[in-house]
Design an enzyme around this catalytic site. Structure first.
Site, mmCIF file in Angstrom:
data_model
loop_
_atom_site.group_PDB
_atom_site.id
_atom_site.type_symbol
_atom_site.label_atom_id
_atom_site.label_comp_id
_atom_site.label_asym_id
_atom_site.label_seq_id
_atom_site.Cartn_x
_atom_site.Cartn_y
_atom_site.Cartn_z
ATOM 1 N N ASP A 1 -1.437 6.754 6.352
ATOM 2 C CA ASP A 1 -2.514 5.886 5.901
ATOM 3 C C ASP A 1 -2.822 4.939 7.064
ATOM 4 O OD1 ASP A 1 -4.148 3.968 4.797
ATOM 5 O OD2 ASP A 1 -2.845 3.515 3.079
ATOM 6 N N TRP B 1 0.832 -1.215 0.000
ATOM 7 C CA TRP B 1 0.000 0.000 0.000
ATOM 8 C C TRP B 1 0.860 1.255 0.000
ATOM 9 C CZ3 TRP B 1 -4.441 -0.615 -1.930
ATOM 10 C CH2 TRP B 1 -5.151 -1.792 -1.729
ATOM 11 N N LYS C 1 -12.630 -1.262 6.839
ATOM 12 C CA LYS C 1 -11.917 -2.261 7.646
ATOM 13 C C LYS C 1 -12.243 -2.104 9.128
ATOM 14 C CE LYS C 1 -8.017 -2.588 4.457
ATOM 15 N NZ LYS C 1 -8.895 -2.374 3.342
HETATM 16 C C1 LIG Z 1 -3.263 0.253 4.236
HETATM 17 C C2 LIG Z 1 -4.235 0.353 3.115
HETATM 18 N N1 LIG Z 1 -4.244 1.463 2.361
HETATM 19 C C3 LIG Z 1 -5.098 1.618 1.337
HETATM 20 C C4 LIG Z 1 -5.996 0.623 1.015
HETATM 21 C C5 LIG Z 1 -6.926 0.853 -0.128
HETATM 22 O O1 LIG Z 1 -8.134 1.255 0.394
HETATM 23 P P1 LIG Z 1 -9.431 1.522 -0.494
HETATM 24 O O2 LIG Z 1 -9.892 0.200 -0.999
HETATM 25 O O3 LIG Z 1 -10.368 2.153 0.488
HETATM 26 O O4 LIG Z 1 -9.063 2.457 -1.589
HETATM 27 C C6 LIG Z 1 -6.030 -0.569 1.777
HETATM 28 C C7 LIG Z 1 -6.939 -1.685 1.546
HETATM 29 O O5 LIG Z 1 -7.784 -1.840 0.826
HETATM 30 C C8 LIG Z 1 -5.117 -0.684 2.846
HETATM 31 O O6 LIG Z 1 -5.118 -1.788 3.590
#
Ligand SMILES: Cc1ncc(COP(=O)(O)O)c(C=O)c1O
Length: 247
Positions: free
Chosen positions: A169, A101, A193
């Site tokens: 994040d 991520w 989550k």
């Molecule tokens: C740490 C982290 N950042 C970003 C995301 C992406 O999030 P989203 O699906 O809300 O764009 C995720 C998981 O999906 C994640 O676990």
């Protein structure tokens, strides 16, 4: 009714009392004769929902007054773009690369401006949290991922960044680990989550980091979103309600 054990990171299991409350109010939210999905986002009832959600989150995370809380859409993934657009302002952004991520956040930021990796654990397949050196004082910001959802590592003690804004994040550990919000310039997380259903993204941003870049597309501009109380366009009303009940 038998409930499944769902160990997915997200969309994750929701507390039964939250689901039951949503179910109970589905045909008539607070006697309005409508579900929250049918309620105008300009109505007093919805204003109350979004107002309460903000107050509860502020209380839970002890968010200081000089931070705005934005309820946005587009997932944490859209923040990979909005953050550099709003915060870079011609300066270089630094990243701690601790997993897939973080890499995605870096890839998107590199499309907007200059980035540099300050520390990385890629050499050992992201199996550890690297030592984080001092970020240069002229940096736009330093980005970290507090919980690396896929790799299973976490940064519990955020690095000291002096006057450089620390951006985090927190998609997979918001509200499950305690952080001092005043150490951060911006915190973001998709709700699915740790908070509620998918469709809502939370951004907690220090006021001085808003409105420093002119001419951004309205939907991608924190200043526009903050000025309009996260309702520049129609917000994710149902998800806001579920998250409020969850808080
Ligand atoms: C740490 C982290 N950042 C970003 C995301 C992406 O999030 P989203 O699906 O809300 O764009 C995720 C998981 O999906 C994640 O676990």
């Amino acid at each position: 009714m038998e409930r499944a054990y769902n160990f997915s990171a997200g969309p994750a299991i929701l507390p039964v009392p939250v689901l039951e409350k949503v179910q109970k109010e589905l045909l008539s939210y607070k006697g309005s004769g409508m579900s929250v999905m049918e309620l105008s986002h300009r109505s007093d009832l919805f204003e109350e929902i979004i107002g309460d959600a903000e107050l509860l989150l502020r209380e839970l995370m002890n968010i200081p007054e000089n931070y705005k809380i934005l309820f946005l859409q587009g997932g944490a993934s859209l923040q990979f773009t909005m953050i550099p657009m709003n915060l870079m302002a011609g300066k270089k952004a630094y990243f701690v690369n601790t997993g897939s991520w973080s890499e995605k956040a870096m890839e998107e930021a590199a499309k907007i401006g200059d980035i540099e990796v300050l520390a990385s654990s890629k050499d050992k397949n992201f199996s550890y949290i690297p030592e984080i050196p001092r970020v240069p004082s002229d940096a736009a910001y330093l980005h970290i991922t507090t919980n690396n959802t896929i790799e299973g590592t976490a940064i519990f003690t955020p690095p000291e960044t002096g006057d450089v804004p620390l951006v985090a994040d927190m998609s997979s550990n918001i509200l499950s680990s305690v952080y001092d919000v005043s150490k951060f310039g911006l915190i973001y997380a998709g709700a699915q989550k740790n908070i509620g259903p998918a469709g809502l993204t939370i951004v907690i941003v220090r006021e001085d980091l808003i409105g420093n870049v002119a001419g951004l597309p309205a939907m991608l501009d924190y200043a526009v979103q903050a000025k309009n109380g996260s309702m520049y366009n129609t917000p994710a009303t149902f998800f806001d309600l579920c998250s409020k009940i969850g808080f």
